[in-house]
Design a protein around this motif. Sequence first.
Motif, PDB file in Angstrom:
ATOM      1  N   THR A   6       0.841  -1.189   0.000  1.00 10.87           N
ATOM      2  CA  THR A   6       0.000   0.000   0.000  1.00 10.87           C
ATOM      3  C   THR A   6       0.879   1.244   0.000  1.00 10.87           C
ATOM      4  O   THR A   6       1.848   1.315   0.767  1.00 10.87           O
ATOM      5  CB  THR A   6      -0.921   0.019   1.234  1.00 10.87           C
ATOM      6  N   GLY A  44      -4.893   9.681  -1.979  1.00 13.23           N
ATOM      7  CA  GLY A  44      -5.591   8.482  -1.550  1.00 13.23           C
ATOM      8  C   GLY A  44      -4.649   7.371  -1.146  1.00 13.23           C
ATOM      9  O   GLY A  44      -3.428   7.530  -1.098  1.00 13.23           O
ATOM     10  N   GLU A  45      -5.246   6.236  -0.844  1.00 10.87           N
ATOM     11  CA  GLU A  45      -4.525   5.030  -0.439  1.00 10.87           C
ATOM     12  C   GLU A  45      -4.627   4.034  -1.594  1.00 10.87           C
ATOM     13  O   GLU A  45      -5.727   3.636  -1.983  1.00 10.87           O
ATOM     14  CB  GLU A  45      -5.164   4.466   0.828  1.00 10.87           C
ATOM     15  N   ILE A  91      -8.779   4.214  -5.566  1.00  9.75           N
ATOM     16  CA  ILE A  91      -8.415   4.368  -4.153  1.00  9.75           C
ATOM     17  C   ILE A  91      -8.984   3.210  -3.340  1.00  9.75           C
ATOM     18  O   ILE A  91     -10.131   2.790  -3.540  1.00  9.75           O
ATOM     19  CB  ILE A  91      -8.934   5.719  -3.627  1.00  9.75           C
ATOM     20  N   HIS A  92      -8.172   2.719  -2.423  1.00 11.66           N
ATOM     21  CA  HIS A  92      -8.624   1.662  -1.516  1.00 11.66           C
ATOM     22  C   HIS A  92      -9.256   2.310  -0.279  1.00 11.66           C
ATOM     23  O   HIS A  92      -8.610   3.081   0.430  1.00 11.66           O
ATOM     24  CB  HIS A  92      -7.446   0.786  -1.088  1.00 11.66           C
ATOM     25  N   TYR A  93     -10.522   1.994  -0.051  1.00 13.11           N
ATOM     26  CA  TYR A  93     -11.242   2.537   1.101  1.00 13.11           C
ATOM     27  C   TYR A  93     -11.477   1.448   2.147  1.00 13.11           C
ATOM     28  O   TYR A  93     -11.600   0.264   1.826  1.00 13.11           O
ATOM     29  CB  TYR A  93     -12.599   3.101   0.685  1.00 13.11           C
ATOM     30  N   THR A  94     -11.568   1.872   3.389  1.00  6.17           N
ATOM     31  CA  THR A  94     -11.975   1.003   4.485  1.00  6.17           C
ATOM     32  C   THR A  94     -13.299   1.525   5.014  1.00  6.17           C
ATOM     33  O   THR A  94     -13.446   2.722   5.251  1.00  6.17           O
ATOM     34  CB  THR A  94     -10.935   1.009   5.618  1.00  6.17           C
ATOM     35  N   HIS A 109      -9.856   6.419   4.072  1.00  9.29           N
ATOM     36  CA  HIS A 109      -8.555   5.894   3.649  1.00  9.29           C
ATOM     37  C   HIS A 109      -7.464   6.583   4.461  1.00  9.29           C
ATOM     38  O   HIS A 109      -7.676   7.651   5.050  1.00  9.29           O
ATOM     39  CB  HIS A 109      -8.333   6.050   2.140  1.00  9.29           C
ATOM     40  N   HIS A 110      -6.296   5.982   4.506  1.00  8.50           N
ATOM     41  CA  HIS A 110      -5.247   6.429   5.423  1.00  8.50           C
ATOM     42  C   HIS A 110      -4.510   7.677   4.973  1.00  8.50           C
ATOM     43  O   HIS A 110      -3.654   8.185   5.716  1.00  8.50           O
ATOM     44  CB  HIS A 110      -4.260   5.290   5.674  1.00  8.50           C
TER      45      HIS A 110
END
Length: 338
Positions: free
Chosen positions: A40, A82-83, A104-107, A166-167
């Motif tokens: 990541t 974004g992540e 983008i990778h979201y949680t 996201h981080h």
Amino acid sequence: MARSSVSLRLFVAIALLAILPALGGWWAWKGQGPLQREATVLVKKGMNINQVADQLERDGVIRSASLFRLWARARKLQLIRGEYTFTAQASLSDVAGKLRRAEIHYTTVSIPEGAHAWAVQRRLKDFVPEDVFWTLWKSPRLAKTAGFEEAEDLEGLVAPATYKLHHAMEPEEIMLMLVEAFHDHVRPRLDGGVLSPYDTLILASLVEKETHMVEEQPKVAGVYKHRLDIGMRLQCDPTSLYARWLTGDLRFTAPVPEDIRRVHRFNTYSVSGLPPTPIAIPSATAIEAAKEPLEGKDLYFVATGRGGHTFAPSLKDHNRNVGAYRKEIARQRRAARG
């Protein structure tokens, strides 16, 4: 014949020399990348193409930051903060495409109804450092954004919902997202009740923590409103727990006599009126109950032990109900012992 053979070999050699750079470029672009396992990379606010290229090379996602920079400038890449998650052996083409498409990778983080400050903090701990969380929790600017400038903190001013985080997001940005959702989706529902909007929110939080049974919520609100009207202390058990937690004792267990006796501005056994702030995030049904409490003579309620509560207008009736509750609990314990 010999001269023709030499000419052919020369032609092939020249052709290969012309093709090899193209093949090398194709391999550098489409070939397997150096990444050994999924990784990541965060594209943070203010980062430029050079910084992202260097980060990708440093993390072993790509082999050449220079080649990435050439592509990014040629395509006029617009970086979206974004992540980004990259699979093992992702090609430079794969990496570049994911950034170009802003994949983008979201949680997803859910903030449920009934959650209090400590529960919200735990759910956000991977995105908001604990010390930063508690600083932002006291932010007058965020309280004002939620719609209650007078609120001393954000308790109750967070909308219950599922958020995509996201981080690469800043902690204040995340907290702002939560209170803006409250302002848009919860704040309008607080108008038009028998109490002021903020007091409605506080009362709704007490109702939420006392019962999740929708049909009982107007009755519970009615008991508390009746007590407020006659100047009787609310004696709400959940407020005694909230007072415990504010002292730093974070045991999330049932109240004990020490909690009931504690002199604290949030403990409605020791002070009159509503607590200074909500004690949790109320549900929509609890808000409706607080806006329109059920009018009646009841001043007391106690759990039945079988789900739900029994309501009473007098202390004598209430004590009888408390006795029935204790008998039911004793019966259940005997049954559990076999």
